[in-house]
Design a protein around this motif. Structure first.
Motif, short mmCIF file in Angstrom:
data_model
loop_
_atom_site.label_atom_id
_atom_site.label_comp_id
_atom_site.label_asym_id
_atom_site.label_seq_id
_atom_site.Cartn_x
_atom_site.Cartn_y
_atom_site.Cartn_z
N LEU A 1 -3.50 1.32 -8.57
CA LEU A 1 -4.63 1.58 -7.67
C LEU A 1 -5.22 2.96 -7.91
O LEU A 1 -6.44 3.15 -7.79
N ARG A 2 -4.38 3.91 -8.24
CA ARG A 2 -4.87 5.26 -8.54
C ARG A 2 -5.75 5.28 -9.78
O ARG A 2 -6.64 6.13 -9.92
N SER B 1 -7.71 2.81 -10.57
CA SER B 1 -8.92 2.07 -10.25
C SER B 1 -10.02 3.04 -9.83
O SER B 1 -9.77 4.13 -9.32
N GLU B 2 -11.26 2.62 -10.02
CA GLU B 2 -12.38 3.46 -9.59
C GLU B 2 -12.48 3.52 -8.07
O GLU B 2 -12.98 4.48 -7.52
N SER B 3 -11.99 2.48 -7.41
CA SER B 3 -12.03 2.45 -5.94
C SER B 3 -10.96 1.50 -5.44
O SER B 3 -11.25 0.38 -5.04
N GLY B 4 -9.72 1.97 -5.47
CA GLY B 4 -8.61 1.14 -5.06
C GLY B 4 -8.62 0.88 -3.56
O GLY B 4 -9.10 1.70 -2.76
N SER B 5 -8.07 -0.28 -3.17
CA SER B 5 -8.06 -0.66 -1.76
C SER B 5 -6.77 -1.39 -1.42
O SER B 5 -6.36 -2.29 -2.14
N VAL B 6 -6.15 -0.99 -0.31
CA VAL B 6 -4.99 -1.69 0.23
C VAL B 6 -5.37 -2.23 1.60
O VAL B 6 -5.90 -1.50 2.44
N VAL B 7 -5.10 -3.50 1.82
CA VAL B 7 -5.33 -4.11 3.13
C VAL B 7 -4.00 -4.67 3.63
O VAL B 7 -3.35 -5.45 2.93
N LEU B 8 -3.60 -4.25 4.82
CA LEU B 8 -2.34 -4.66 5.40
C LEU B 8 -2.58 -5.68 6.51
O LEU B 8 -3.63 -5.69 7.15
N MET B 9 -1.58 -6.52 6.74
CA MET B 9 -1.69 -7.54 7.78
C MET B 9 -0.86 -7.13 8.99
O MET B 9 0.36 -7.20 8.98
N ALA B 10 -1.54 -6.66 10.04
CA ALA B 10 -0.89 -6.34 11.30
C ALA B 10 -1.01 -7.55 12.22
O ALA B 10 -1.04 -8.69 11.77
N SER B 11 -1.10 -7.33 13.51
CA SER B 11 -1.19 -8.44 14.46
C SER B 11 -1.54 -7.89 15.83
O SER B 11 -1.22 -6.75 16.18
N LEU B 12 -2.17 -8.73 16.63
CA LEU B 12 -2.37 -8.41 18.04
C LEU B 12 -1.04 -8.10 18.71
O LEU B 12 -0.97 -7.27 19.63
N ARG C 1 -1.39 3.94 8.22
CA ARG C 1 -2.07 5.19 8.57
C ARG C 1 -1.50 6.37 7.81
O ARG C 1 -2.24 7.27 7.37
N GLY C 2 -0.18 6.38 7.65
CA GLY C 2 0.41 7.45 6.85
C GLY C 2 0.00 7.36 5.39
O GLY C 2 -0.33 8.37 4.75
N LEU C 3 0.01 6.13 4.86
CA LEU C 3 -0.35 5.93 3.46
C LEU C 3 -1.81 6.27 3.21
O LEU C 3 -2.17 6.77 2.13
N ALA C 4 -2.66 6.01 4.18
CA ALA C 4 -4.08 6.35 4.03
C ALA C 4 -4.26 7.84 3.74
O ALA C 4 -5.10 8.23 2.92
N LYS C 5 -3.46 8.66 4.40
CA LYS C 5 -3.54 10.11 4.16
C LYS C 5 -3.01 10.46 2.77
O LYS C 5 -3.58 11.31 2.08
N GLU C 6 -1.93 9.80 2.37
CA GLU C 6 -1.36 10.09 1.05
C GLU C 6 -2.31 9.74 -0.09
O GLU C 6 -2.39 10.47 -1.08
N LEU C 7 -3.02 8.61 0.05
CA LEU C 7 -3.82 8.12 -1.07
C LEU C 7 -5.29 8.51 -1.01
O LEU C 7 -6.03 8.28 -1.96
N ALA C 8 -5.71 9.11 0.09
CA ALA C 8 -7.12 9.52 0.20
C ALA C 8 -7.57 10.45 -0.93
O ALA C 8 -8.67 10.28 -1.46
N PRO C 9 -6.76 11.42 -1.35
CA PRO C 9 -7.20 12.27 -2.46
C PRO C 9 -7.45 11.52 -3.75
O PRO C 9 -8.16 12.00 -4.64
N ASP C 10 -6.86 10.33 -3.88
CA ASP C 10 -7.05 9.51 -5.08
C ASP C 10 -8.21 8.53 -4.94
O ASP C 10 -8.46 7.73 -5.85
N GLY C 11 -8.89 8.56 -3.80
CA GLY C 11 -10.00 7.64 -3.58
C GLY C 11 -9.57 6.24 -3.25
O GLY C 11 -10.37 5.30 -3.32
N VAL C 12 -8.29 6.06 -2.86
CA VAL C 12 -7.77 4.74 -2.49
C VAL C 12 -7.80 4.61 -0.97
O VAL C 12 -7.26 5.47 -0.26
N THR C 13 -8.44 3.57 -0.48
CA THR C 13 -8.48 3.35 0.96
C THR C 13 -7.35 2.42 1.40
O THR C 13 -6.92 1.55 0.65
N VAL C 14 -6.88 2.64 2.63
CA VAL C 14 -5.80 1.82 3.20
C VAL C 14 -6.20 1.45 4.62
O VAL C 14 -6.40 2.33 5.47
N ASN C 15 -6.33 0.18 4.88
CA ASN C 15 -6.70 -0.30 6.21
C ASN C 15 -5.87 -1.52 6.57
O ASN C 15 -5.21 -2.12 5.71
#
Length: 254
Positions: free
Chosen positions: A132-133, A135-146, A171-185
């Protein structure tokens, strides 16, 4: 504006049925090449792959038990090998496993719920990060729940805790990977019908009462979740990270 994922290479875990299959089909329909992981839904995963290939996508099915971190690494390696890289990881695999109240819960039940929901997410994501690092715009999508927000139904404390852990991980990973342009939601579905989850754990006679408590007045569909995931996997969400998108028809506001 159409979501365009042309040239994007995606891995979807638990993609052989239900929400995961809808996500894989939707990403492919938007132009992505897709690796479809499955644990037991081999026929479903193969059907999804055949559809994607027929539409001109590169696609492959990959079996693994993701509660074993080593197998998670192997899934990522296979996806990268078959697709030529990785831009999107959708950690959809997860399960309630069974209902058990805390006073009666075994150590084995707790561990199994954590492994299938949290360990699987960790193992796949850790293995995918180097790709992902690149990639030009890496993205991680996680499956949470109500359930992570309201505690879930009777006997689902372990599941609610596991999905809350997924949110914290993201949320923690989003901070770690933000400098690499990878989003985590993450996405947090509510009552999504047409899935083995609710076919197994939600009695038919309980469904009308559940729907009555949803402001939009209907069950959600796997496609409702898949559309949000496609947005989070696309450049349209490039300035969104560390977020949890609720998909529950207004059942819970945060």
């Amino acid at each position: 504006m159409r979501i365009d994922l042309t040239g994007r290479r995606a891995l979807v875990t638990g993609g052989g049925s239900g929400i995961g299959a809808a996500i894989a089909r939707t990403l492919g329909g938007c132009g992505a090449d897709v690796a479809v992981h499955y644990a037991s839904s081999a026929d479903g995963a193969e059907a999804v792959v055949k559809e994607l290939v027929a539409d001109g996508r590169r696609a492959v099915s990959v079996p693994a038990d993701l509660t074993d971190a080593r197998q998670g690494t192997q899934v990522v390696e296979r996806a990268v090998q078959e697709l030529g890289g990785l831009d999107v990881v959708v950690n959809n695999a997860g399960h309630l496993v069974g209902r058990a109240e805390v006073a009666d819960m075994t150590d084995e039940h707790w561990a199994e719920v954590m492994d299938v929901n949290v360990t699987s997410t960790f193992a796949i994501t850790r293995a995918a990060i180097p790709h992902l690092r690149r990639s030009e715009s890496g993205s991680v999508v996680l499956m949470a729940s109500l359930a992570a927000e309201n505690g879930g139904g009777k006997g689902s404390v372990a599941y609610a805790a596991a999905k809350a852990a997924v949110i914290g991980f993201g949320r923690g990973l989003a901070k770690e990977l933000a400098p690499d342009g990878v989003t985590v939601n993450a996405v947090a579905p509510g009552f999504i019908g047409q899935t083995a989850f609710h076919d197994t754990f939600t009695p038919v006679d309980a469904r009308p009462g559940m729907v009555a408590g949803i402001p939009l007045g209907r069950e959600g569909t796997p496609g409702d979740v898949a559309g949000v995931v496609a947005f989070l996997a696309s450049p349209l969400s490039s300035y969104v990270t560390g977020h949890v998108v609720d998909i529950n028809g207004g059942q819970l506001f945060r």
